[in-house]
Design a protein around this motif. Structure first.
Motif, PDB file in Angstrom:
ATOM      1  N   ASP A 228       1.038  -1.299   0.036  1.00  0.00           N
ATOM      2  CA  ASP A 228      -0.113  -0.263  -0.044  1.00  0.00           C
ATOM      3  C   ASP A 228       1.265   0.903  -0.068  1.00  0.00           C
ATOM      4  O   ASP A 228       1.900   1.446   0.636  1.00  0.00           O
ATOM      5  N   ALA A 229       0.586   2.263  -0.416  1.00  0.00           N
ATOM      6  CA  ALA A 229       1.122   3.394  -0.979  1.00  0.00           C
ATOM      7  C   ALA A 229       1.186   4.255   0.328  1.00  0.00           C
ATOM      8  O   ALA A 229       2.556   4.795   0.409  1.00  0.00           O
ATOM      9  N   HIS A 230       0.455   3.824   0.926  1.00  0.00           N
ATOM     10  CA  HIS A 230      -0.159   4.578   2.594  1.00  0.00           C
ATOM     11  C   HIS A 230       0.742   4.187   4.193  1.00  0.00           C
ATOM     12  O   HIS A 230       1.082   4.845   4.630  1.00  0.00           O
ATOM     13  N   ARG A 231       1.189   3.302   3.687  1.00  0.00           N
ATOM     14  CA  ARG A 231       1.604   1.975   4.089  1.00  0.00           C
ATOM     15  C   ARG A 231       3.025   1.028   3.510  1.00  0.00           C
ATOM     16  O   ARG A 231       2.600   0.032   3.909  1.00  0.00           O
TER      17      ARG A 231
ATOM     18  N   VAL B 247       9.076   0.854   7.228  1.00  0.00           N
ATOM     19  CA  VAL B 247       8.831   2.142   6.191  1.00  0.00           C
ATOM     20  C   VAL B 247       7.883   2.945   6.133  1.00  0.00           C
ATOM     21  O   VAL B 247       6.676   2.717   6.610  1.00  0.00           O
ATOM     22  N   LEU B 248       8.414   4.486   5.992  1.00  0.00           N
ATOM     23  CA  LEU B 248       7.107   5.313   5.841  1.00  0.00           C
ATOM     24  C   LEU B 248       7.415   5.636   3.776  1.00  0.00           C
ATOM     25  O   LEU B 248       7.915   6.402   3.704  1.00  0.00           O
ATOM     26  N   PRO B 249       5.637   6.625   3.885  1.00  0.00           N
ATOM     27  CA  PRO B 249       5.984   6.876   2.439  1.00  0.00           C
ATOM     28  C   PRO B 249       6.152   8.657   2.415  1.00  0.00           C
ATOM     29  O   PRO B 249       6.159   9.487   3.484  1.00  0.00           O
TER      30      PRO B 249
ATOM     31  N   GLU C 221      -0.440  12.578   6.161  1.00  0.00           N
ATOM     32  CA  GLU C 221      -1.201  12.083   6.550  1.00  0.00           C
ATOM     33  C   GLU C 221      -0.050  10.993   7.320  1.00  0.00           C
ATOM     34  O   GLU C 221      -0.724  10.386   8.120  1.00  0.00           O
ATOM     35  N   SER C 222       0.003  10.239   6.537  1.00  0.00           N
ATOM     36  CA  SER C 222       0.013   8.257   6.040  1.00  0.00           C
ATOM     37  C   SER C 222       1.274   8.839   7.500  1.00  0.00           C
ATOM     38  O   SER C 222       1.017   7.928   7.617  1.00  0.00           O
TER      39      SER C 222
END
Ligand SMILES: Cc1ncc(COP(=O)(O)O)c(C=O)c1O
Length: 458
Positions: free
Chosen positions: A174-177, A197-199, A204-205
Motif C-alpha cells: 500500500d502506498a500509504h503504508r 517504512v514510511l511514505p 497524513e500517512s
C-alpha cells in the motif's frame, strides 16, 4: 535539429578496460569494490582525471557527471585541493598521527557555523558509519529502539537501513503504508524488524504510522531531497518536524548527498527546518573518505568518553559501559581528508561560487529540457543546487513510486549511448556538477544527448 557540429567525443575500443575488469573479476567478486560501480556489459576502468574529465584505460575521454557519486564538487585534481593535502603531508611528516589534531576542531567549528542544527560533531570514515553513529545516539537518547525510514531513501550499507530502497511494484504494498522489503541477503530478521517504512511527502500517512509507533520509535531518518533530486515539500518538512518533536522522536537529516550541494549549509538551510542530528559525507572529504555526525549538544555528548565509563577505560572496577555511546575508529578524523575538505569549503565560501555552480547546472538542465522537447520525448529535469536527475516522464514526481511512471528502459539506452559519446554517468543515476564544468562541457553534453536521442530513436 543538430545543435552543433560533432563536438562530443566518439569512443574507440574499450579492450584495456575490459581486460582489467576481467582480471579483477578473478580476485574481486564482480570485479568491483562497491556494487554501485558495476554496470553491464562491464564497468569502464579509469586511469586519469582532471577538471571535469575522466580518461579510461583505452584513452577515451569523458565529461564526468558522476564525480564519485557527487563527492568531487571542485572537479578532479583541483590544484588547491592537491596543494592542501601535499602541504599537510609536508608539514606533519606523516599521513596521520593517531591522536587528536588541530584540523578536527577547525572543521567541527566550521560545520557548527554553517549548519544551523549542528552544535557538536564527530567524524567517521564514511557516510554509512555516520548513519550508524546517528542511529546509536538516537536509541541511547530516547531509550526506544525502532527507526523510521522512507521508501526510496538510501542511507548506506547498515543492516536495518538496507530496506525498501528500490522495491518492486508487486511487493511494495500500500502506498500509504509501504511494506518493509529487504535489499540484501544476509540481514538478520530481528534487525529488519527494527525498521518501519514510511511514505515520503505523505504527511497524513506518516502521522498515522508515527502515532501508532510513538513508544517504539527512536528516530526518523530521511534524505531531505530524496536521491539528491526529489525534494520534500515545505509543508511535509514542517509537519514532520512538529510531529517528531511532539512524539519525542529524534529527527535525522541524512545530508550526505545534499550537504554543500543544495546549499553550503545543506537542505536544512533551504527548508529552514532544524533536525536533531545531521549526517554528512561525500563533499566534506574533498575526495577523501569521510563522514560526520553533527547535532544538538545534549545528544552528541552521549558519546563523550569519561575515564570511568568507557569501553576502553583502564581498570574494570568502576566501568559503566552502558553510560557511554561507543564511537571509535582507527582512521576517524583523518587529517588528509579534513585538509582536503576544509580547502573545498573555503573554495565554496568564496563570493558567488555556490551561485555559479547552480547557474551552470540550471543552464544544462534548461538546454536538455529544450532538446528533449524538440525530439518529442517526455522529460523533465528535477533537482536542487548542483545535482539533478533526468526523468523521462512529464508527470509530477514527489516520491519513489512516482518514478515508476518514468521511462527507465529508454533512459538506460540513452545512458549507454552517452557512454559511447563521452558522457560519464552511472546509467540511470543523477548528474552532479562541479566548479570545473565549463560552458564548452555543457555544449558538448547537449550535443552528445542529441546524438544519443537520434541513435536510440533511429
Ligand atoms: C544519502 C546517503 N547516505 C549515506 C550514504 C552512504 O555514504 P558512504 O557511501 O560514504 O558510506 C550515501 C552514499 O551514497 C548517501 O547518498
Amino acid at each position: 535539429m543538430l545543435l552543433c557540429a560533432q563536438i562530443y567525443f566518439e569512443k574507440n575500443s574499450m579492450v584495456k578496460s575490459e581486460a582489467v575488469y576481467r582480471q579483477a573479476s578473478q580476485v574481486i567478486p564482480g570485479g568491483v569494490s562497491a556494487n554501485i560501480k558495476y554496470f553491464p556489459p562491464f564497468p569502464i576502468v579509469m586511469k586519469k582525471g582532471y577538471g571535469s574529465k575522466l580518461v579510461d584505460m583505452d584513452d577515451n575521454e569523458y565529461i564526468d557527471y558522476s564525480l564519485c557519486y557527487g563527492a568531487l564538487v571542485t572537479g578532479h585534481g583541483h590544484k588547491r585541493i592537491m596543494q592542501a593535502t601535499a602541504d599537510f603531508l609536508h608539514q606533519s611528516g606523516t599521513a596521520i598521527f593517531g591522536t587528536p589534531h588541530e584540523l578536527e576542531a577547525v572543521m567541527a567549528e566550521k560545520l557548527a557555523q554553517l549548519y544551523p542544527a549542528i552544535d557538536m560533531v564527530r567524524f567517521t570514515n564514511s557516510g554509512s558509519e555516520a548513519i550508524q553513529l546517528a542511529i546509536r545516539l538516537a536509541i541511547a537518547y530516547t531509550g526506544k529502539e525502532k527507526i523510521g525510514k522512507f521508501e526510496g531513501h538510501y542511507h548506506g550499507g547498515l543492516n536495518h537501513m538496507l530496506v525498501s530502497i528500490n522495491p518492486d511494484h508487486e511487493e511494495a504494498g500500500d502506498a500509504h503504508r509501504p511494506h518493509r522489503i529487504p535489499e540484501s541477503k544476509g540481514i538478520p530478521k530481528h534487525e529488519l524488524d527494527q525498521t518501519l517504512v514510511l511514505p515520503f511527502n505523505d504527511l497524513e500517512s506518516v502521522e498515522t504510522i508515527l502515532r501508532e509507533h510513538k513508544d517504539d520509535l527512536a528516530a526518523v531518518i530521511l534524505e531531505p531531497v530524496q536521491g539528491g533530486f526529489i525534494p520534500a515539500t515545505p509543508a511535509f518538512m514542517k509537519g514532520l518536524r512538529e510531529l517528531t518533536e511532539e512524539l519525542n522522536i529524534v529527527l535525522i537529516f541524512d545530508e550526505v548527498k545534499t550537504g554543500f550541494r543544495v546549499h553550503l549549509g545543506g537542505a536544512q538551510r533551504v527548508f529552514h527546518v532544524k533536525p536533531d542530528i545531521t549526517t554528512l559525507g561525500k563533499v566534506l572529504g574533498g575526495g577523501y573518505p569521510i563522514g560526520a555526525v553533527g547535532g544538538k549538544k545534549d545528544i552528541m555528548m552521549l558519546s563523550a568518553p569519561n575515564e570511568e565509563s568507557d569501553v576502553f577505560a583502564t581498570g574494570s572496577k568502576s566501568r559503566k559501559k552502558d553510560e557511554v555511546v561507543f564511537h571509535s575508529g582507527t582512521y576517524n578524523g583523518h587529517p588528509i581528508a579534513l585538509a582536503a575538505g576544509l580547502e573545498t569549503i573555503h573554495m565554496l565560501e568564496e563570493d558567488g561560487v555556490m551561485n555559479d555552480i547552480a547557474r551552470q547546472t540550471n543552464k544544462l538542465r534548461d538546454q536538455l529540457e529544450k532538446l528533449y522537447a524538440t525530439y518529442d520525448v517526455p522529460m523533465q529535469t528535477i533537482g536542487m543546487g548542483s545535482i539533478f536527475n533526468i526523468v523521462l516522464t512529464d508527470k509530477p514526481i514527489h516520491n519513489y513510486r512516482d518514478m515508476w511512471q518514468s521511462n527507465t528502459a529508454l533512459r538506460q539506452k540513452i545512458d549507454q549511448a552517452l557512454l559511447q559519446l563521452g558522457i560519464f554517468s552511472k546509467p540511470l543515476n543523477r548528474y552532479s556538477m562541479s566548479l570545473a564544468h565549463s560552458e564548452a562541457d555543457i555544449n558538448r553534453t547537449v550535443a552528445a544527448h542529441e546524438k544519443a536521442l537520434q541513435r536510440v530513436k533511429g
